[in-house]
Design a protein around this motif. Sequence first.
Motif, PDB file in Angstrom:
ATOM      1  N   ALA A  99       0.830  -1.204   0.000  1.00  0.00           N
ATOM      2  CA  ALA A  99       0.000   0.000   0.000  1.00  0.00           C
ATOM      3  C   ALA A  99       0.864   1.253   0.000  1.00  0.00           C
ATOM      4  O   ALA A  99       0.547   2.237  -0.691  1.00  0.00           O
ATOM      5  N   ALA A 100       1.958   1.230   0.763  1.00  0.00           N
ATOM      6  CA  ALA A 100       2.865   2.376   0.809  1.00  0.00           C
ATOM      7  C   ALA A 100       3.502   2.613  -0.547  1.00  0.00           C
ATOM      8  O   ALA A 100       3.647   3.757  -0.994  1.00  0.00           O
ATOM      9  N   LEU A 101       3.877   1.542  -1.217  1.00  0.00           N
ATOM     10  CA  LEU A 101       4.508   1.648  -2.534  1.00  0.00           C
ATOM     11  C   LEU A 101       3.536   2.237  -3.554  1.00  0.00           C
ATOM     12  O   LEU A 101       3.887   3.143  -4.323  1.00  0.00           O
ATOM     13  N   LEU A 102       2.312   1.734  -3.556  1.00  0.00           N
ATOM     14  CA  LEU A 102       1.318   2.215  -4.512  1.00  0.00           C
ATOM     15  C   LEU A 102       0.953   3.677  -4.258  1.00  0.00           C
ATOM     16  O   LEU A 102       0.654   4.420  -5.200  1.00  0.00           O
ATOM     17  N   ALA A 103       0.985   4.083  -2.988  1.00  0.00           N
ATOM     18  CA  ALA A 103       0.578   5.443  -2.639  1.00  0.00           C
ATOM     19  C   ALA A 103       1.650   6.487  -2.941  1.00  0.00           C
ATOM     20  O   ALA A 103       1.333   7.666  -3.114  1.00  0.00           O
ATOM     21  N   THR A 104       2.901   6.085  -3.015  1.00  0.00           N
ATOM     22  CA  THR A 104       3.980   7.070  -3.118  1.00  0.00           C
ATOM     23  C   THR A 104       4.798   7.000  -4.397  1.00  0.00           C
ATOM     24  O   THR A 104       5.589   7.898  -4.669  1.00  0.00           O
ATOM     25  N   PHE A 116       7.447   3.889   3.853  1.00  0.00           N
ATOM     26  CA  PHE A 116       7.991   2.578   4.210  1.00  0.00           C
ATOM     27  C   PHE A 116       8.188   2.476   5.724  1.00  0.00           C
ATOM     28  O   PHE A 116       7.818   1.473   6.353  1.00  0.00           O
ATOM     29  N   VAL A 117       8.758   3.528   6.325  1.00  0.00           N
ATOM     30  CA  VAL A 117       9.004   3.541   7.773  1.00  0.00           C
ATOM     31  C   VAL A 117       7.693   3.551   8.546  1.00  0.00           C
ATOM     32  O   VAL A 117       7.526   2.819   9.532  1.00  0.00           O
ATOM     33  N   ASP A 118       6.743   4.373   8.111  1.00  0.00           N
ATOM     34  CA  ASP A 118       5.446   4.431   8.793  1.00  0.00           C
ATOM     35  C   ASP A 118       4.729   3.087   8.735  1.00  0.00           C
ATOM     36  O   ASP A 118       4.099   2.664   9.713  1.00  0.00           O
ATOM     37  N   ALA A 119       4.822   2.413   7.593  1.00  0.00           N
ATOM     38  CA  ALA A 119       4.196   1.096   7.467  1.00  0.00           C
ATOM     39  C   ALA A 119       4.784   0.116   8.468  1.00  0.00           C
ATOM     40  O   ALA A 119       4.064  -0.682   9.083  1.00  0.00           O
ATOM     41  N   ASP A 154      11.051 -12.003   0.826  1.00  0.00           N
ATOM     42  CA  ASP A 154       9.783 -11.969   0.098  1.00  0.00           C
ATOM     43  C   ASP A 154       9.113 -10.601   0.230  1.00  0.00           C
ATOM     44  O   ASP A 154       8.519 -10.088  -0.728  1.00  0.00           O
ATOM     45  N   LEU A 155       9.218 -10.002   1.422  1.00  0.00           N
ATOM     46  CA  LEU A 155       8.636  -8.683   1.649  1.00  0.00           C
ATOM     47  C   LEU A 155       9.272  -7.624   0.748  1.00  0.00           C
ATOM     48  O   LEU A 155       8.618  -6.667   0.328  1.00  0.00           O
ATOM     49  N   LEU A 156      10.549  -7.805   0.472  1.00  0.00           N
ATOM     50  CA  LEU A 156      11.294  -6.789  -0.273  1.00  0.00           C
ATOM     51  C   LEU A 156      11.193  -6.944  -1.788  1.00  0.00           C
ATOM     52  O   LEU A 156      11.651  -6.060  -2.521  1.00  0.00           O
ATOM     53  N   LEU A 157      10.608  -8.034  -2.250  1.00  0.00           N
ATOM     54  CA  LEU A 157      10.538  -8.278  -3.698  1.00  0.00           C
ATOM     55  C   LEU A 157       9.942  -7.103  -4.487  1.00  0.00           C
ATOM     56  O   LEU A 157      10.500  -6.708  -5.527  1.00  0.00           O
ATOM     57  N   PRO A 158       8.818  -6.518  -4.035  1.00  0.00           N
ATOM     58  CA  PRO A 158       8.247  -5.406  -4.818  1.00  0.00           C
ATOM     59  C   PRO A 158       9.170  -4.196  -4.913  1.00  0.00           C
ATOM     60  O   PRO A 158       9.025  -3.372  -5.820  1.00  0.00           O
TER      61      PRO A 158
END
Length: 222
Positions: A99-104, A116-119, A154-158
């Motif tokens: 969600a953070a990636l899509l929003a920013t 990323f930090v807030d998430a 796996d979390l970092l793949l995107p």
Amino acid sequence: MVSLARIPGRTASRSQLRTRPLTKAPIGRIPKEDRRKQLLSVAAQILTEQGVEQVQITEVAERAKVSRPLVYRLFPTRKALVIALLHDFATRLGERFQAALLATWPGSVPDITRAFVDASCEAIEEHGAGPWLLLDNKGTDPELGRIGRAAMADLLLPWKRRLRELTGLPPRRSANLLWVVVAAGRAALDGWIEGSISRRMATEDATRAVTALLLTFVKQQP
């Protein structure tokens, strides 16, 4: 780096960063998935308050006010319970990261970093610091360490492709940089988890440190 073994010694952060209070234990039968979520929530509380060694079937059953056989039906072993807890947290954290990636994206490096930090902070506040620390477990169980690192990968793949776009670095260099960035961000949040600084301060430190690191590599594209 904060270790799971040090969690029981926390003072202020122990109350601030424990998982959100559970609702009253359900009476009678509840759906299997709801029961599973309840037990994982209880296990996350124990992990945050007492450390991974104290996440035991008996303790989880007592806190959840259920029988041990019921817990064993959902988690055949203690290790299965801990691994399920780790994967559950990683899934929820991954949803926040996405969600953070899509929003920013596309956006400024500070804005992306802050999201990323807030998430990360929101996931820690919701589920406790224990599962977060388990993702980078340096304890006595090598298998948990491998599983935690694999879950983090796996979390970092995107973010891998995005980081290559941002820096222009080749895949292996950008992948290595990603782990450096994660280490810097996690280190900046340690003070908040330990209770020595506020979330706001830790967030500012993490955002500045990671942003400065990323901008250095953006400027030094080969």
